[in-house]
Design an enzyme around this catalytic site. Structure first.
Site, PDB file in Angstrom:
ATOM      1  N   GLY A   1      95.606 -28.227  19.225  1.00  0.00           N
ATOM      2  CA  GLY A   1      95.904 -27.677  17.917  1.00  0.00           C
ATOM      3  C   GLY A   1      96.629 -28.697  17.058  1.00  0.00           C
TER       4      GLY A   1
ATOM      5  N   GLY B   1      94.775 -26.808  22.788  1.00  0.00           N
ATOM      6  CA  GLY B   1      93.937 -25.893  22.033  1.00  0.00           C
ATOM      7  C   GLY B   1      92.460 -26.027  22.346  1.00  0.00           C
TER       8      GLY B   1
ATOM      9  CD  GLU C   1      99.746 -27.605  26.172  1.00  0.00           C
ATOM     10  OE1 GLU C   1      98.670 -27.322  25.631  1.00  0.00           O
ATOM     11  OE2 GLU C   1      99.856 -27.823  27.397  1.00  0.00           O
TER      12      GLU C   1
ATOM     13  CG  ASP D   1      99.711 -22.764  23.378  1.00  0.00           C
ATOM     14  OD1 ASP D   1      99.221 -23.830  23.792  1.00  0.00           O
ATOM     15  OD2 ASP D   1      99.773 -22.478  22.161  1.00  0.00           O
TER      16      ASP D   1
END
Length: 357
Positions: A67, A115, A138, A146
């Site tokens: 992302g 992402g 991350e 996530d």
């Protein structure tokens, strides 16, 4: 058929195709791309003329490198709403892919991180190539795995979920297949031929399983074996160290092994955000007993905990902005990260909770 220039939609016969089109940014996912994709994907799910969906990235390097966390960081520093909106809408898109009623085929041909994993792993088929590199990195930027990472990582053979989540290990095709993150492997140059075969499909039967069977048949026909998985050889060692229930236990276990591998893994962990390591360990533990929707709601709580903290902004500064790779984590060691700090990332958000329609 798009409201954002960085994502393209087209039809290949009765197969719909979405192309992430930010090659210079390694196809990193923006809010605009999410907002363009979500309604189109919902429409494809209902459209009888669409029998399957393919997602791919443009350019030679990446499917999707993650992302657009730099934009989120900048918005957070300025008090903007993107820190709430981006994750909320991204997680809803992840759920739509997970629940998509037709064959969803991802082509993670290149870098597939963060992402990008959320856009691929939740689909029915994931086709790796010799260029595939999957990772959830991350913890190196003060965040956590996530986009549904809590769900799919907690369901890997133990303790690979913790290993991949904490270390950000980069997985090539053989390892992705070994862990079940990929379903097929084929040379990158063969993907266009596969898409052409998809476009020529003409299945007269109305039952959806006929399309699924044909898609699977094409993928199986073109698939090859990528070779031995490096993780298979390291299984016993990873299990010995990462089966511990705490970060401290993992670090102490690695310190007790006199090998280059153990030293490198320990040094890598010590460079990551201590808070991220602690909340990620708790995330994987909790997720094992949660369904997908509950995992996503938990992750949204965690995302907002990180947005309210220090390490995410410092991690983005060190890795993506100043690129000095010298983050000033606070707290600076895992032993300083209290249970209260960890628990704060899992508290209810009240009226701001992630809610699915």
């Amino acid at each position: 058929m798009t409201g954002d220039p960085d994502i393209r939609f087209e039809r290949l016969g009765k197969v719909a195709c979405v192309t992430l089109d930010r090659p210079k940014a390694l196809n990193a996912l923006t809010l605009g791309m999410i907002r363009a994709f979500q309604p189109v994907l919902e429409d494809w799910g209902k459209d009888p003329d669409v029998q399957a969906v393919v997602i791919r990235g443009s350019g030679p390097k990446a499917f999707c490198a993650g992302g657009d966390v730099r934009a989120v960081c900048e918005a957070g520093l300025e008090g903007g709403e993107l820190t709430r909106i981006f994750f909320r809408e991204e997680y809803i898109l992840n759920r739509t892919i997970k629940r998509f009623p037709k064959p969803f085929i991802a082509l993670p041909d290149g870098i597939t991180m963060g992402g990008g994993m959320g856009l691929s792993v939740h689909g029915r088929y994931r086709v790796a190539t010799e260029k595939t590199v999957m990772a959830m990195p991350e913890t190196a930027i003060g965040f956590f795995p996530d986009v549904g990472g809590s769900y799919f990582l907690s369901r890997l053979p133990a303790p690979f979920g913790a290993y991949v989540a904490l270390t950000g290990a980069r997985l090539k095709a053989a390892d992705a297949l070994y862990l079940g993150l990929a379903t097929h492997y084929m040379p990158s140059e063969r993907l266009e031929s596969v898409l052409e075969e998809f476009a020529r499909l003409d299945v007269s039967e109305e039952e959806p399983w006929h399309w699924d069977a044909k898609i699977a048949e094409i993928l199986d026909t073109h698939s090859e074996t990528p070779g031995a998985a490096s993780l298979e050889a390291e299984h016993a060692r990873i299990k010995r160290h990462f089966a511990h229930e705490s970060i401290e236990g993992i670090l102490d276990s690695l310190a007790a092994e006199d090998s280059d591998w153990a030293r490198e893994v320990r040094e890598s962990l010590e460079q990551r955000s201590p808070t991220s390591l602690k909340i990620t360990m708790e995330q994987i533990r909790r997720a094992a007993d949660l369904d997908f929707d509950a995992c996503m709601r938990m992750e949204y709580r965690m995302s907002q905990g990180c947005m309210a903290g220090h390490d995410f902004y410092e991690g983005i500064r060190a890795v993506l902005i100043d690129k000095d790779h010298a983050p000033d984590w606070r707290p600076s060691t895992v032993r300083e990260v209290s249970p209260e700090i960890v628990q704060a990332h899992f508290e209810s958000l009240g009226s701001l909770e992630l809610v699915f329609d």
